[in-house]
Enzyme design. Structure first.
Site, mmCIF file in Angstrom:
data_model
loop_
_atom_site.group_PDB
_atom_site.id
_atom_site.type_symbol
_atom_site.label_atom_id
_atom_site.label_comp_id
_atom_site.label_asym_id
_atom_site.label_seq_id
_atom_site.Cartn_x
_atom_site.Cartn_y
_atom_site.Cartn_z
ATOM 1 N N SER A 55 0.753 -1.341 0.063
ATOM 2 C CA SER A 55 -0.231 0.084 -0.166
ATOM 3 C C SER A 55 1.086 1.522 0.095
ATOM 4 O O SER A 55 2.094 1.409 0.445
ATOM 5 C CB SER A 55 -1.009 -0.018 1.236
ATOM 6 O OG SER A 55 -1.727 -1.062 1.126
HETATM 7 N N1 SAH Z 1 -0.819 -4.868 4.060
HETATM 8 C C1 SAH Z 1 -0.223 -5.172 2.837
HETATM 9 C C2 SAH Z 1 -0.855 -4.497 1.382
HETATM 10 C C3 SAH Z 1 -0.962 -5.811 0.674
HETATM 11 S S1 SAH Z 1 -2.258 -5.914 -0.678
HETATM 12 C C4 SAH Z 1 1.295 -4.411 2.857
HETATM 13 O O1 SAH Z 1 1.488 -3.592 3.703
HETATM 14 O O2 SAH Z 1 2.145 -4.637 2.103
HETATM 15 C C5 SAH Z 1 -3.548 -6.688 -0.082
HETATM 16 C C6 SAH Z 1 -3.175 -8.133 0.424
HETATM 17 O O3 SAH Z 1 -4.409 -8.834 0.598
HETATM 18 C C7 SAH Z 1 -2.781 -9.055 -0.859
HETATM 19 O O4 SAH Z 1 -1.213 -9.533 -0.516
HETATM 20 C C8 SAH Z 1 -3.749 -9.933 -1.008
HETATM 21 O O5 SAH Z 1 -3.249 -11.193 -1.369
HETATM 22 C C9 SAH Z 1 -4.380 -10.101 0.147
HETATM 23 N N2 SAH Z 1 -5.643 -10.576 0.296
HETATM 24 C C10 SAH Z 1 -6.837 -10.482 -0.526
HETATM 25 N N3 SAH Z 1 -7.779 -10.943 -0.150
HETATM 26 C C11 SAH Z 1 -7.593 -11.848 1.085
HETATM 27 C C12 SAH Z 1 -8.220 -12.831 1.730
HETATM 28 N N4 SAH Z 1 -9.580 -13.205 1.575
HETATM 29 N N5 SAH Z 1 -7.329 -13.086 2.817
HETATM 30 C C13 SAH Z 1 -6.047 -13.008 3.163
HETATM 31 N N6 SAH Z 1 -5.435 -11.908 2.392
HETATM 32 C C14 SAH Z 1 -6.070 -11.374 1.258
#
Ligand code: SAH
Length: 207
Positions: A55
């Site tokens: 993000s």
């Molecule tokens: N918090 C992260 C942002 C990652 S983007 C950071 O600091 O880098 C969002 C993430 O959510 C992705 O890696 C995606 O694979 C995950 N995601 C999407 N749906 C999900 C679910 N149902 N359960 C767990 N993770 C999920």
């Protein structure tokens, strides 16, 4: 570069000093692929593989501030991704459980956080639409992917009174929602600014 990033966050309206201090202390370039390293302190999202992104710093700061983390808070983060947001929560004093549906990201974030010494973060592989009932209830739950709806399981896993869920809700564009569980069946909801997140998806991916 990190100091300049903090100044940019202030100019964009982030005023939570604890959040700014945590982000000032954490090297974001550890959480990015080497190709993007020199851009690590720009206020932008970057690819982390598997069509996912770390993000944007503004989004991390905004969501972290809405959670108002107190020392020792038990926090569930959904969407570990790079592990950066989990590390920010840990620096704010939270006991963090973070869950990721994409096995490759789960593996790399877990190793990275362990190598960096984040002993208060526990990584889990699984589908976060169901929350993580094993360690519930939580003082705070944070969703870092765009959710079509607010899953009931997440509301049920909040502590009451006072548990807080921060979740971006919407299909293409998401409105940030902050939901406070004030009693067993009472939730107070505020709808805040618009963002664009990668989608919150059901199920897990094992490669
Ligand atoms: N918090 C992260 C942002 C990652 S983007 C950071 O600091 O880098 C969002 C993430 O959510 C992705 O890696 C995606 O694979 C995950 N995601 C999407 N749906 C999900 C679910 N149902 N359960 C767990 N993770 C999920």
């Amino acid at each position: 570069m990190r100091k300049r990033m903090i100044e940019v966050l202030r100019r964009r309206g982030i005023s939570d000093e604890a959040v700014l201090a945590a982000m000032a202390a954490l090297p974001r370039h550890f959480f990015l692929e080497q190709a993007f390293e020199e851009h690590a302190y720009e206020d932008k999202p970057f690819p982390i593989g598997f069509e996912q992104t770390i993000s944007q710093p503004f989004t991390v700061a905004y969501q972290s501030a809405l959670l108002n983390i107190k020392n020792g808070d038990r926090v569930l983060e959904i969407g570990t991704g790079s592990g950066y947001q989990a590390a920010v929560l840990a620096l704010l004093g939270a006991q963090v459980h973070t869950i990721e549906r994409q096995a490759g990201l789960y593996d790399s974030a877990q190793k990275l956080l362990e190598n960096l010494g984040f002993s208060t973060v526990r990584c889990h592989f699984g589908d976060g639409t169901k929350g993580l009932s094993r360690f519930a209830p939580y003082d705070k739950i944070l969703v870092t992917a765009g959710a079509p709806i607010v899953p009931d399981a997440l509301k049920q896993q909040l502590k009451f009174p006072g548990g807080v869920l921060v979740i971006p809700v919407g299909a293409d564009v998401q409105q940030m929602h902050r939901i406070v569980r004030t009693d067993a069946d009472v939730y107070e909801q505020s709808v805040l600014e618009s963002f664009r997140f990668v989608p919150f998806l059901d199920g897990t991916v094992k490669i």
